[in-house]
Scaffold this motif. Sequence first.
Motif, PDB file in Angstrom:
ATOM      1  N   ARG A 166     -12.012   6.739  67.828  1.00 17.42           N
ATOM      2  CA  ARG A 166     -11.846   7.092  66.526  1.00 17.42           C
ATOM      3  C   ARG A 166     -11.437   8.680  66.631  1.00 17.42           C
TER       4      ARG A 166
ATOM      5  N   GLN B 248     -10.466  15.347  64.558  1.00 17.57           N
ATOM      6  CA  GLN B 248     -11.508  14.671  63.959  1.00 17.57           C
ATOM      7  C   GLN B 248     -12.946  15.274  64.681  1.00 17.57           C
TER       8      GLN B 248
ATOM      9  N   VAL C 157      -1.522   3.078  65.667  1.00  9.55           N
ATOM     10  CA  VAL C 157      -2.879   3.431  64.694  1.00  9.55           C
ATOM     11  C   VAL C 157      -3.452   4.319  64.624  1.00  9.55           C
TER      12      VAL C 157
ATOM     13  N   GLU D  82      -4.465   7.891  62.794  1.00  7.66           N
ATOM     14  CA  GLU D  82      -4.675   8.159  61.465  1.00  7.66           C
ATOM     15  C   GLU D  82      -4.465   9.810  61.259  1.00  7.66           C
TER      16      GLU D  82
ATOM     17  N   GLU E  44      -4.748  12.320  59.239  1.00  6.85           N
ATOM     18  CA  GLU E  44      -5.481  13.297  58.482  1.00  6.85           C
ATOM     19  C   GLU E  44      -6.976  12.759  58.307  1.00  6.85           C
ATOM     20  N   GLY E  45      -7.416  11.415  58.684  1.00 10.80           N
ATOM     21  CA  GLY E  45      -8.799  11.230  58.458  1.00 10.80           C
ATOM     22  C   GLY E  45      -9.185  10.312  59.475  1.00 10.80           C
TER      23      GLY E  45
ATOM     24  N   LEU F 151     -11.108   7.060  60.898  1.00  8.92           N
ATOM     25  CA  LEU F 151     -11.329   5.610  60.701  1.00  8.92           C
ATOM     26  C   LEU F 151     -12.553   5.217  60.902  1.00  8.92           C
TER      27      LEU F 151
ATOM     28  N   GLU G  47     -12.280  -0.643  60.606  1.00 12.15           N
ATOM     29  CA  GLU G  47     -10.932  -0.347  60.048  1.00 12.15           C
ATOM     30  C   GLU G  47     -10.001  -0.184  61.143  1.00 12.15           C
ATOM     31  N   LEU G  48     -10.531   0.571  62.224  1.00 12.24           N
ATOM     32  CA  LEU G  48      -9.804   0.761  63.696  1.00 12.24           C
ATOM     33  C   LEU G  48      -9.362  -0.541  64.218  1.00 12.24           C
TER      34      LEU G  48
ATOM     35  N   ARG H  33      -6.638  -2.283  62.332  1.00 10.93           N
ATOM     36  CA  ARG H  33      -5.581  -1.791  62.479  1.00 10.93           C
ATOM     37  C   ARG H  33      -4.759  -2.319  63.777  1.00 10.93           C
TER      38      ARG H  33
END
Length: 199
Positions: free
Chosen positions: A22, A43, A164, A166, A168-169, A171, A175-176, A179
Amino acid sequence: MEVAGANPEWAVGFEDECWWSRLALPTLSSWSEEGKPLRLIQQSVAKDDPEPKAISCYGLYLPELDDTWLRFVDGRPVSTITTQFLSWCSEKLEAAAKKVLLLIWDNASWHVSKEVRRWLGRHNRCVKKSGGEAGVRIVSCLLPKQSPWLNAIEPKWVHGKRKVVEPEGLLGAYELAERVCRVFGCPHYEHLSIPREVA
């Protein structure tokens, strides 16, 4: 592989496991509008975040069928889960009218363990005794050590991680996994886990 390729009842499958983070950002190149370069933001996970930092999945790439089958894992790859995945693959291949799986995989400890070798022996004896009515026979072919480039599923992991990401955020784990399944065009099946009586 030549023997398998000449027989329509055989399937060649490249098996491997992959961790989907993630947090970790893959190396990638991209096009963007002039003056607006794509920026991947590093992140972090809050200390009280109950979700894991990474999730693991098993994959079997079948070039003949042009398909990759995935099953995510609650936890990490171990022998008990490996046998669950192989059993599931056997059932799916049987439904595809296959009789034998030529399984190409690496020397991970959960591939060469006594538990997995015993399971393969029992499984193949059961298939033979049933006359092919109880799944497909699995012929295990171990790759040379430290040669991941020989496993045809490896590039799929690399490209999948790029698709997969992200920018700017952060996951969530589910949700990961969703995807990843969309990238590979497969359903998000129930996650494999160690049975409670074994754990």
